[in-house]
Design an enzyme around this catalytic site. Structure first.
Site, PDB file in Angstrom:
ATOM      1  N   HIS A 121     -17.526  38.164 107.200  1.00 27.79           N
ATOM      2  CA  HIS A 121     -16.161  38.698 108.403  1.00 27.79           C
ATOM      3  C   HIS A 121     -15.822  40.231 107.696  1.00 27.79           C
ATOM      4  CE1 HIS A 121     -11.711  38.065 109.133  1.00 27.79           C
ATOM      5  NE2 HIS A 121     -11.860  37.180 110.305  1.00 27.79           N
ATOM      6  N   ASP A 198     -15.463  34.384  99.484  1.00 25.07           N
ATOM      7  CA  ASP A 198     -15.419  34.183 100.365  1.00 25.07           C
ATOM      8  C   ASP A 198     -15.071  32.421 100.432  1.00 25.07           C
ATOM      9  OD1 ASP A 198     -13.940  33.796 102.985  1.00 25.07           O
ATOM     10  OD2 ASP A 198     -14.036  35.363 103.998  1.00 25.07           O
ATOM     11  N   GLN A 201     -14.202  29.829 105.018  1.00 30.91           N
ATOM     12  CA  GLN A 201     -14.414  28.945 106.046  1.00 30.91           C
ATOM     13  C   GLN A 201     -15.214  27.979 105.504  1.00 30.91           C
ATOM     14  OE1 GLN A 201     -14.512  28.960 109.266  1.00 30.91           O
ATOM     15  NE2 GLN A 201     -13.483  30.447 109.178  1.00 30.91           N
ATOM     16  N   LYS A 224      -6.523  27.645 108.094  1.00 29.56           N
ATOM     17  CA  LYS A 224      -7.730  26.668 107.608  1.00 29.56           C
ATOM     18  C   LYS A 224      -8.173  24.948 107.098  1.00 29.56           C
ATOM     19  CE  LYS A 224      -9.848  30.645 108.413  1.00 29.56           C
ATOM     20  NZ  LYS A 224      -9.703  30.835 109.847  1.00 29.56           N
ATOM     21  N   CYS A 362     -15.177  39.036 114.627  1.00 32.15           N
ATOM     22  CA  CYS A 362     -14.858  39.566 113.238  1.00 32.15           C
ATOM     23  C   CYS A 362     -15.493  39.517 112.538  1.00 32.15           C
ATOM     24  CB  CYS A 362     -13.663  39.065 112.080  1.00 32.15           C
ATOM     25  SG  CYS A 362     -11.277  39.330 113.863  1.00 32.15           S
TER      26      CYS A 362
END
Length: 404
Positions: A121, A198, A201, A224, A362
């Protein structure tokens, strides 16, 4: 298997209509919906104990402080951090990444190397480019293949004694690929490099154990994970958090201030300048409680079932191509239909009450790799159903007829 109909009752927004049709929400990779248990926590905060935290001697402040720090402990236990103060409240994943990137400005020099993956991202690309501009460090990239997987043999080639930092998402937001983060972490550590993952997700779909991963930094966003927007968390190993300088100056992050010198507070307050998103932090804790009440292993199994079902149904559409075909992926499908712009498909299915995401998500380097402007992305959560997928596939067929 979870009782999906019972779970859907927890989400008030799923009862609404869009353009006269029952809402089918398939944009979960952008943000998940919020259950009433979390909404009630937000209402309860502002109705009963809205006050600034820490240092306050009055009852409301003490109650808010207790709830806020309880939420930190919930997050610590959920991600299996060693200590509560290894969890830093942030405004979200992007904030956490920028905090680390800025802090490493003091540690890098010209010729040092930073590695990112081709599946990132923008939030896990741009801060490191900025860090390289400040320090003279060099950015290197783990390339991807046609299936949307990282080419790990190339990662082996670019690792070196000059590698100081490695950054990778746990799951690609654009393709759903689950990256081999354990291998990435282990190999980076062989060269003494620190690793940030990261997890924006991954955290909604997988049970994350930061100690088992032995990761140096892990970031995630509440919105999320069925929580509110504007709050997230940075996990950092204590040794690294003590080394990094404060990201922002202000109240709360200080031990003592004079005009001659300021000393900084201990962890975690050193990185939490100013009045935080108190309600958001408490509601993040409530979202963690909610996810754990369902069981993340059951969630993953059901979402995998939805992914397989949707993949099979969409694959039957003539001219439809799915991007990201790794066998190890989560409940995201990115696709295009030959000769049709993804925006047009997204607009038509919206008229039928179906929310999907279109564009480059993104993750423009991924789109450049495939030489496409973007994709239609359908991303599923545990409150979605096979009936909704059937309606979505029918809507895509309808869009194709209208636009061809």
């Amino acid at each position: 298997m979870p009782d999906i109909n019972k779970i859907r009752e927890d989400f008030p927004i799923l009862k609404r209509k869009v353009n006269g049709y029952p809402l089918i929400y398939l944009d979960n990779a952008a943000t998940s919906q919020t259950p009433k248990q979390v909404i009630d926590t937000i209402v309860g905060y502002y109705s009963n104990y809205n006050a600034n935290i820490h240092r306050g001697v009055h009852t409301l402040s003490q109650e808010a402080t207790e709830k806020y720090e309880e939420a930190r402990i919930k997050i610590q236990k959920h991600f299996n951090a060693t200590k509560p103060y290894e969890i830093i409240f942030t405004s979200g994943t992007t904030h956490g990444i920028n905090l680390v990137a800025t802090g490493f400005s003091d540690f890098l020099k010209e010729g040092d190397e930073i590695i990112v993956s081709a599946l990132e991202h923008h939030s896990n690309i741009v801060p490191w480019q900025m860090l390289c501009e400040r320090t003279g460090a060099v950015l290197k990239v783990i390339p991807m293949n046609e299936d949307g997987e990282l080419i790990m043999s190339e990662y082996d080639k670019i690792l070196s004694p000059n590698t100081k930092l490695v950054f990778c998402n746990h799951i690609s937001n654009a393709l759903g690929t689950i990256n081999p983060v354990q291998e990435i972490i282990d190999k980076a550590h062989q060269f003494g490099a620190a690793v940030l993952i990261d997890g924006a997700q991954a955290a909604p779909h997988l049970k994350i154990d930061v100690q088992a991963l032995d990761v140096d930094f892990y970031v995630a966003s509440a919105h999320k994970m069925c929580g509110p927007t504007g709050v997230g968390m940075l996990y950092g190993k204590e040794e690294w958090l003590k080394k990094l300088p404060p990201y922002q100056g202000g109240g709360e992050m200080i031990a003592e201030v004079t005009f001659e010198k300021t000393t900084y507070a201990d962890l975690p307050h050193k990185f939490e300048a100013g009045t935080p998103n108190i309600c958001g932090g408490i509601a993040f804790g409530a979202a963690i409680d909610y996810l754990n009440s369902i069981d993340l292993d059951e969630i993953k199994a059901y979402e995998d079932e939805l992914l397989a079902y949707a993949t099979e149904k969409l694959s039957s559409i003539l001219g439809l191509k799915i991007y990201g075909t790794s066998e190890n992926k989560t409940s995201v499908i990115s696709f295009n239909i030959e000769g049709i712009h993804p925006y047009d498909i997204g607009s038509i299915v919206d008229k039928l009450g179906i929310a999907v995401r279109t564009g480059h998500h993104c993750a423009q380097p991924i789109m450049d790799y495939y030489k496409i402007p973007g994709t239609v992305r359908a991303s599923f959560a545990f409150y979605n159903t096979k009936e909704e997928i059937d309606n979505f596939v029918e809507a895509v067929n309808r869009a194709q007829l209208m636009l061809s």
